[in-house]
Design an enzyme around this catalytic site. Structure first.
Site, short mmCIF file in Angstrom:
data_model
loop_
_atom_site.label_atom_id
_atom_site.label_comp_id
_atom_site.label_asym_id
_atom_site.label_seq_id
_atom_site.Cartn_x
_atom_site.Cartn_y
_atom_site.Cartn_z
N GLU A 1 -27.00 2.89 9.86
CA GLU A 1 -26.67 1.50 9.52
C GLU A 1 -27.29 0.51 10.51
OE1 GLU A 1 -22.69 3.20 9.07
OE2 GLU A 1 -22.28 1.58 7.67
N GLY B 1 -13.97 6.66 7.09
CA GLY B 1 -13.87 5.95 5.82
C GLY B 1 -14.82 6.65 4.85
N ARG C 1 -6.53 6.94 5.04
CA ARG C 1 -6.27 6.03 3.91
C ARG C 1 -6.00 6.80 2.63
NH1 ARG C 1 -11.68 2.60 4.91
NH2 ARG C 1 -11.60 3.00 7.13
N ASN D 1 -22.15 -4.79 16.29
CA ASN D 1 -21.06 -4.45 15.36
C ASN D 1 -19.76 -4.76 16.10
OD1 ASN D 1 -19.17 -3.35 13.67
ND2 ASN D 1 -20.13 -1.34 13.53
N ARG E 1 -23.43 -6.89 12.01
CA ARG E 1 -22.78 -6.27 10.86
C ARG E 1 -21.56 -7.11 10.49
NH1 ARG E 1 -18.07 -2.15 10.72
NH2 ARG E 1 -18.07 -1.66 8.52
N LYS F 1 -19.75 -2.78 19.51
CA LYS F 1 -20.74 -1.70 19.56
C LYS F 1 -22.10 -2.36 19.44
CE LYS F 1 -18.33 1.71 16.91
NZ LYS F 1 -18.32 2.30 15.60
#
Ligand code: ADP
Length: 395
Positions: free
Chosen positions: A382, A210, A239, A7, A90, A14
Site C-alpha cells: 500500500e 482486517g 470483527r 499513515n 493514507r 507509520k
C-alpha cells in the site's frame, strides 16, 4: 525523486521514505503513543535503527522526531527534507467526494475533515497529521491524499445502497463505501499486468487483521465486502463481519449496552478472537486447533467458509472469474486456506498447484497450467501504491 508516505492514526504515525527512481524503501518507521508519552522507532534500509522515547504531545512533535531520525540520527538516510518531492497520506474515508487521489488544498482538507463523521476514528487523525505536516514542512512540499475508498467509487447504486429507508442515505450518506481500496487496486493491477489484459474478471482477497474481498471487472471495482465501515463483510481478527442486525439489538437489550458499547464488541471483541477465546492472530488460533481446541477449529472453519461464500457470490456477480488473488498476512502465508478455497472451487475447474502453494509472501501463480482460473499470491504494497499516486499527481 523521494516520496514520504504517511499513515497516521490518532496516537500513531507509520511512515516510509521511498526513492521513486527504483521504488526502493530508504527508511521506514513508527511513532507511537502520540498525545500520551511518545516513542519513535526508525529503521534505515541497511538495518541501522534509531529508537527513542520523546515527548509527543501532538503529531507535530512526532514529525519533528521523524525529521531528526531521517536527517541527523545514527540511522539518517538524507541530509535534509528539501530532498523530498512530496508527501503522500493514507486517508481512510473519501466518501462520495473523492473518487481518486488528490493534491491536498485547503478545500480538500476541509472535505476530508467533514468526512470525519463517516470515519470518526480515522479522518480527524489524518487531518491532525496533515496540519502537523504543514507546520513542520511548510507549504512548499506538496501533499497528496490517497483514499482507501476511492477505488470502490465505481460501484453502482444497486451494489452500494442498503435497503434502509432512503432518507438515511439522503440525510447521512449511509451506504457501502468499502475499504482497503489501495490494496485491492494495487493487487488487481498486478494481476491484470500478469494476465496481459484489462478485460478480465478478478477477485482480490485482502486477508490480514482486517479482511475484505473485492470483485473487479475491466480493472474497476464492481463490489466489495466491507461496507459503510470496515466492520462489514466476513469474520476478521476481532470483527464480526456481516450478521443479522437483530442479533446486535437483542444482545444490547439483554445486556443493557449502549450503541457505542455494542459497536466496541462487534469491532474489537468478536471475529476469530471472539469465537476462539484465544487470540486475534490466526497463527495462535491455528496452533490451538492443532492441539485439539474445538473453538479454535470452529473459528478457522467459520472464517474459511465465509471467505469461500464471498468469493462464490462474486463469481456469480461477475458472471464468472478469470483470476483470484490472495494478499495480506493471512492471504500471503496461509497455504491451507488457499488450498481449501481452490479445492472448494474444483467444480469450476480450479486446480491448485500444491507445490507452488507452499510459497509464502512471494508473487506466484498457485494454480496449475490447466486450471480454468488462475490463482495467485500477490504481496500487497500500500505504501508503494500511495507513493506512485503521489508522484503521478505532482508530475
Ligand atoms: P494488518 O491487517 O494489521 O496489516 P497483516 O496483513 O499483517 O495485518 O495480517 C495479520 C494476520 O496475518 C494475522 O492474523 C496473522 O496471524 C496472519 N499471518 C501471518 N503469518 C501467517 C502464517 N504463516 N499463517 C497464517 N496466518 C498468518
Amino acid at each position: 525523486m523521494k516520496i514520504f508516505v504517511v499513515n497516521a492514526g490518532s496516537s500513531s504515525l507509520k511512515y516510509q521514505l521511498i526513492d521513486m527512481t527504483d521504488e526502493s524503501v530508504l527508511a521506514k518507521g513508527l511513532c507511537e503513543r502520540i498525545g500520551v508519552t511518545g516513542a519513535i522507532k526508525h529503521t534505515a534500509a541497511d538495518g541501522r535503527v534509531y529508537a527513542a522515547e520523546i515527548p509527543m504531545p501532538t503529531h507535530s512533535e512526532a514529525f519533528e522526531a521523524v525529521v531528526y531520525a531521517m536527517t541527523k540520527s545514527d540511522a539518517k538516510v538524507i541530509d535534509s527534507f528539501d530532498e523530498i518531492s512530496a508527501i503522500g497520506h493514507r486517508i481512510v474515508q473519501g466518501g462520495s467526494i473523492f473518487s481518486k487521489s488528490t493534491i491536498i488544498t485547503p478545500e480538500a482538507l476541509a472535505d476530508i475533515d467533514a468526512l470525519g463523521e463517516l470515519a470518526p476514528l480515522h479522518n480527524p487523525a489524518h487531518v491532525l497529521a496533515i496540519r502537523a505536516c504543514i507546520k513542520t514542512f511548510g507549504t512548499e512540499i506538496p501533499q497528496v491524499a490517497v483514499f482507501d475508498t476511492s477505488f470502490h467509487q465505481t460501484m453502482e447504486p444497486k451494489v452500494y445502497m442498503y435497503a434502509l429507508p432512503y432518507e438515511y442515505y439522503e440525510k447521512y450518506k449511509v451506504r457501502k463505501y468499502g475499504a482497503h481500496g489501495t490494496s485491492h487496486h494495487f493487487v488487481s493491477q498486478r494481476v491484470l499486468a500478469i494476465e496481459g489484459s484489462q478485460d478480465k474478471k478478478v477477485i482480490t482477497c485482502h486477508l490480514g487483521n482486517g479482511c475484505s474481498i473485492t470483485a473487479i471487472k475491466d480493472g474497476k471495482c464492481f463490489d466489495t465486502s466491507m461496507g459503510f465501515t470496515p466492520l462489514d463483510g466476513f469474520m476478521m481478527g476481532t470483527r464480526t463481519g456481516t450478521l443479522d442486525p437483530s442479533a446486535v439489538t437483542f444482545i444490547a437489550n439483554k445486556e443493557n449496552l449502549t450503541p457505542d458499547e455494542m459497536s466496541n464488541i462487534c469491532n474489537k471483541k468478536s471475529g476469530v478472537f471472539g469465537i476462539s477465546g484465544i487470540s486475534n492472530d490466526n497463527r495462535d488460533v491455528a496452533a490451538a486447533a492443532q492441539q485439539g481446541n474445538e473453538r479454535a477449529q470452529l473459528a478457522i472453519d467459520m472464517q474459511r467458509y465465509q471467505i469461500l461464500k464471498f468469493i462464490g457470490s462474486y463469481i456469480a456477480a461477475l458472471g464468472g472469474v478469470d483470476a483470484i488473488a490472495f494478499t495480506g498476512g493471512i492471504g500471503e502465508n496461509d497455504a491451507e486456506l488457499r488450498a481449501y478455497i481452490c479445492d472448494s472451487l474444483a467444480f469450476l475447474g480450479v486446480k491448485c498447484d500444491y507445490e507452488a502453494n507452499k510459497v509464502r509472501g512471494k508473487e506466484i501463480k498457485i494454480s496449475t497450467d490447466d486450471s480454468k482460473v488462475n490463482v495467485y499470491i500477490i504481496p500487497t504494497n500500500e505504501e508503494l501504491a500511495i507513493a506512485r499516486d503521489t508522484l503521478a499527481l505532482i508530475k
